[in-house]
Design a protein around this motif. Sequence first.
Motif, PDB file in Angstrom:
ATOM      1  N   GLU A 172      -5.571   1.487  -2.798  1.00 11.85           N
ATOM      2  CA  GLU A 172      -4.549   2.225  -1.718  1.00 11.85           C
ATOM      3  C   GLU A 172      -4.637   1.753  -0.332  1.00 11.85           C
ATOM      4  O   GLU A 172      -3.789   1.464   0.566  1.00 11.85           O
ATOM      5  CB  GLU A 172      -4.873   3.882  -1.695  1.00 11.85           C
ATOM      6  N   GLN A 175      -3.471  -1.466   0.158  1.00 15.78           N
ATOM      7  CA  GLN A 175      -1.868  -1.583   0.168  1.00 15.78           C
ATOM      8  C   GLN A 175      -1.376  -1.243   1.630  1.00 15.78           C
ATOM      9  O   GLN A 175      -0.098  -1.732   2.223  1.00 15.78           O
ATOM     10  CB  GLN A 175      -1.112  -0.466  -0.954  1.00 15.78           C
ATOM     11  N   ARG A 178      -1.920  -4.112   3.623  1.00 14.67           N
ATOM     12  CA  ARG A 178      -1.163  -5.098   3.346  1.00 14.67           C
ATOM     13  C   ARG A 178       0.171  -5.083   4.093  1.00 14.67           C
ATOM     14  O   ARG A 178       0.836  -5.802   4.655  1.00 14.67           O
ATOM     15  CB  ARG A 178      -1.048  -5.093   1.786  1.00 14.67           C
TER      16      ARG A 178
END
Length: 440
Positions: A172, A175, A178
Amino acid sequence: MSQIIQAIRGMNDILPNDAELWEEFEALVRDWLSAYGYRPIRMPLVEATPLFARAIGEVTDIVEKEMYSFTDSLNDDSLTLRPEGTASCVRAVLQHNLLYDGPKKLWYMGPMFRHERPQKGRYRQFHQVGVEALGLAGPDIDAEQILMCARLWDDMGLEGIRLEINSLGNLEERQDHRKALIDYLTQHESLLDADARRRLHSNPLRILDTKNPDMQDIVEQAPKLMDYLGEASLKHYEGVQALLKNAGIHARLNPRLVRGLDYYNLTVFEWVTDQLGAQGTVCAGGRYDGLVSQLGGKPAPACGFAMGIERLLALWTDQGYQHEKPSPDVYLVHQGEAAQAAAFKVAERLRDAAFAVQLHCGGGSFKSQMKRADASGAILAVIIGDDEAVAGEVSIKPLRESGEQRRIAADDAAIAVSEFILGTDASSDADNKRNEHGSV
Ligand code: ATP
Ligand code: MG
């Protein structure tokens, strides 16, 4: 004469001088791993291609362009020469349900295959020692794996290998980072090189790893994964750091350290030297808690590392290590049919007593045989001529120090050799000799 067929580029023969060094290293590695409770496992060199695509990640260098894949002409299956060991190891663990009774600590050693541009320290068939701990979640095993590397460098007498560590957080957190990273890089898209543009949406984290000097500025300013780590991830990372500090191991925290394989999370680390040129990473690893479930198993945490044997051995010899070249204890010289028959018997007797014996093959004069005996590095020559053969005797001649040649009963050869080499009685059993004398 037709041309000699050469080995494939990037795939090297390991000739006897080097192979002996390899064996020395391998023996060291076995002792080292068993001292930490790791057990060996051996996997096939060839696996179904989807294993690697699924484990390592579709958009990694390895899967995109480095794998030796081919079609099995019998059934059209796509097969791949393993580019690394972790995927195979986890597959084997799941296939044989090895985690049913708790965590497992495993290791393997052997060739890996990657279609890369061959250069110093980078080959197409190279070798790794791989170490995997499955079923253990805490920072303790991460730290122990790192400090066990430090002990191996110490056992080998290697200097100047430094440690870099980082945390990649959980999925998580990665992400969230990212998204921020893609936003940032998109804003600066005109400054990205072709490789980075290609990776922008597939594997942006890898862009941070770029070696392109023109991109260092933009990469330097990019959002840092470290700033996205939550409490649990930070705690794990701090736990690893505290244990390393406690063990007296200095780690450089490198927030830009990422790995070329997708399965890593939390702790990642590399051991690096400046003494090997561009290919300076001798060992790399980290945590891969998601891989077991990704490959279809019940979720289990895991942590491991792999070291490049070629790079480590290059460093070992560059730093002056010289392995001992083995030589026989005895060179057996003989001439004539009766002497040859006797020599075969005497040689086996000496080997029964655990001596290394080189029995002269190929005939020739005594003089030329004695030259071979000298060149072999043997401690003693045992000589059987017609006279000795008829009398059931042998002559013994020291080769490395002055001393008279003397004649004794062939039946006493093992005792005489033992007295000379070890100063003991050969009637004590062969194991004894092996222990005292090492494994020449
Ligand atoms: P690199 O950045 O050097 O390509 P990597 O990240 O691809 O390394 P890993 O897959 O983590 O490497 O493999 C672990 C170790 O195996 C490396 O640190 C290195 O010592 C060694 N290694 C990897 N690829 C090669 C190769 N082609 N030739 C020789 N050794 C290699
Ligand atoms: Mg690589």
